[in-house]
Design a protein around this motif. Structure first.
Motif, PDB file in Angstrom:
ATOM      1  N   GLY A  36      -3.139  -6.809 -10.780  1.00 17.20           N
ATOM      2  CA  GLY A  36      -4.236  -6.970 -11.715  1.00 17.20           C
ATOM      3  C   GLY A  36      -5.428  -7.666 -11.080  1.00 17.20           C
ATOM      4  N   GLU A  37      -5.150  -8.664 -10.249  1.00 18.60           N
ATOM      5  CA  GLU A  37      -6.228  -9.370  -9.552  1.00 18.60           C
ATOM      6  C   GLU A  37      -6.931  -8.449  -8.558  1.00 18.60           C
ATOM      7  N   GLN A  38      -6.140  -7.623  -7.881  1.00 23.15           N
ATOM      8  CA  GLN A  38      -6.716  -6.678  -6.920  1.00 23.15           C
ATOM      9  C   GLN A  38      -7.594  -5.653  -7.634  1.00 23.15           C
ATOM     10  N   ARG A  39      -7.117  -5.174  -8.765  1.00 21.96           N
ATOM     11  CA  ARG A  39      -7.901  -4.207  -9.532  1.00 21.96           C
ATOM     12  C   ARG A  39      -9.207  -4.832 -10.030  1.00 21.96           C
ATOM     13  N   GLN A  64     -11.543  -8.201   2.460  1.00 23.05           N
ATOM     14  CA  GLN A  64     -11.714  -7.305   1.315  1.00 23.05           C
ATOM     15  C   GLN A  64     -10.535  -6.345   1.191  1.00 23.05           C
ATOM     16  N   LYS A  65     -10.044  -5.862   2.309  1.00 25.55           N
ATOM     17  CA  LYS A  65      -8.883  -4.963   2.275  1.00 25.55           C
ATOM     18  C   LYS A  65      -7.684  -5.657   1.660  1.00 25.55           C
ATOM     19  N   GLN A  66      -7.487  -6.919   2.023  1.00 25.56           N
ATOM     20  CA  GLN A  66      -6.380  -7.677   1.446  1.00 25.56           C
ATOM     21  C   GLN A  66      -6.625  -7.959  -0.029  1.00 25.56           C
ATOM     22  N   SER A  67      -7.887  -8.247  -0.373  1.00 25.02           N
ATOM     23  CA  SER A  67      -8.229  -8.549  -1.765  1.00 25.02           C
ATOM     24  C   SER A  67      -8.048  -7.340  -2.668  1.00 25.02           C
ATOM     25  N   PHE A  68      -8.327  -6.136  -2.133  1.00 25.36           N
ATOM     26  CA  PHE A  68      -8.235  -4.916  -2.937  1.00 25.36           C
ATOM     27  C   PHE A  68      -6.853  -4.286  -2.897  1.00 25.36           C
ATOM     28  N   GLY A  69      -6.029  -4.640  -1.909  1.00 23.70           N
ATOM     29  CA  GLY A  69      -4.707  -4.047  -1.796  1.00 23.70           C
ATOM     30  C   GLY A  69      -4.773  -2.533  -1.642  1.00 23.70           C
ATOM     31  N   ASN A  70      -3.965  -1.836  -2.434  1.00 19.02           N
ATOM     32  CA  ASN A  70      -3.927  -0.372  -2.358  1.00 19.02           C
ATOM     33  C   ASN A  70      -5.231   0.287  -2.816  1.00 19.02           C
ATOM     34  N   PHE A  71      -6.047  -0.457  -3.547  1.00 19.39           N
ATOM     35  CA  PHE A  71      -7.311   0.105  -4.023  1.00 19.39           C
ATOM     36  C   PHE A  71      -8.311   0.314  -2.880  1.00 19.39           C
TER      37      PHE A  71
END
Length: 241
Positions: A36-39, A64-71
């Motif tokens: 949810g945080e990543q989204r 940013q890649k880590q913050s967004f995860g799979n997104f």
């Protein structure tokens, strides 16, 4: 005595298993919160960076890649097409626009014939690349599984980054190609006449009526596609977003 130990061990094993279940449930809850945080972080990025950007899209930092995860993979669709569109403008359109914009008088068709022919050949390849990039982006987007809140924002960003530029480029590139081809053919006609063609007061005189008719037909083609040059100039100067 042995039986009592066995029961005690069994009870202890049950408690350990229960602890594992609690740990597993806690870990699952953490995963849900993290997603949810990543989204939320990705939605914020789309709204405040992608939608407000008038320049090329930025690449993602490691943070940013880590913050967004799979997104981050969802963003890769937008970024990939943006790169292709920028390449189409910079490597495909810009050289042709520069050559055509430099033509002021009929003799310029002759002088810029070879360089324009070379620029036009690159434009053909870029046209195919941008069409392929649009198809790939549409296919990748269709495969995404997004929640309603993200999908609404992502669809808006996709329209800005992919759909609108593609709708501009895909019909514009063939028109610009036709314009540059007509300019090259005009230069070819003038080249074949050698010293028999003369340039006076911004005009041209050809030795036969047939050649004059061919020249005038090319001028009509150039005139009919002149708007493509104006649109391409705007794209080159101001970008597609």
């Amino acid at each position: 005595m042995a039986l009592g130990l066995t029961r005690l061990w069994a009870r202890g094993a049950f408690l350990v298993a229960g602890a594992l279940i609690v740990l597993q449930l806690t870990a699952c809850g953490d995963c849900g919160d993290k997603e949810g945080e990543q989204r939320k972080a990705f939605i914020d990025f789309l709204q405040n960076t992608v939608m407000r950007s008038s320049e090329h899209l930025p690449s993602l930092s490691e943070n940013q890649k880590q913050s967004f995860g799979n997104f981050a993979g969802d963003y890769a669709i937008l970024y990939g097409f943006s790169q292709q569109a920028s390449k189409a403008v910079d490597q495909g359109m810009r050289p042709v626009v520069d050559e055509l914009s430099a033509i002021r008088v009929p003799q310029d068709y002759l002088n810029r014939r070879d360089s324009l022919r070379q620029a036009n050949s690159a434009l053909v390849i870029v046209t195919q690349q941008i069409e392929s990039a649009k198809m790939q982006a549409d296919s990748s987007k269709a495969a995404l599984k997004q929640s309603d809140d993200l999908k609404k924002v992502y669809d808006t960003a996709y329209n800005k980054v992919v759909t609108v530029p593609a709708n501009q480029l895909i019909p514009l590139l063939p028109q610009l190609q036709a314009l540059s081809q007509a300019a090259v053919q005009t230069g070819d006609i003038l080249q074949t006449q050698g010293t028999r063609v003369s340039f006076n007061d911004g005009g041209v005189q050809l030795p036969t009526q047939e050649q004059a008719s061919q020249y005038n037909a090319l001028m009509r083609t150039l005139s009919a596609n002149a708007q493509a040059l104006t649109q391409a100039q705007r794209a080159v100067q101001g970008g597609l977003q």
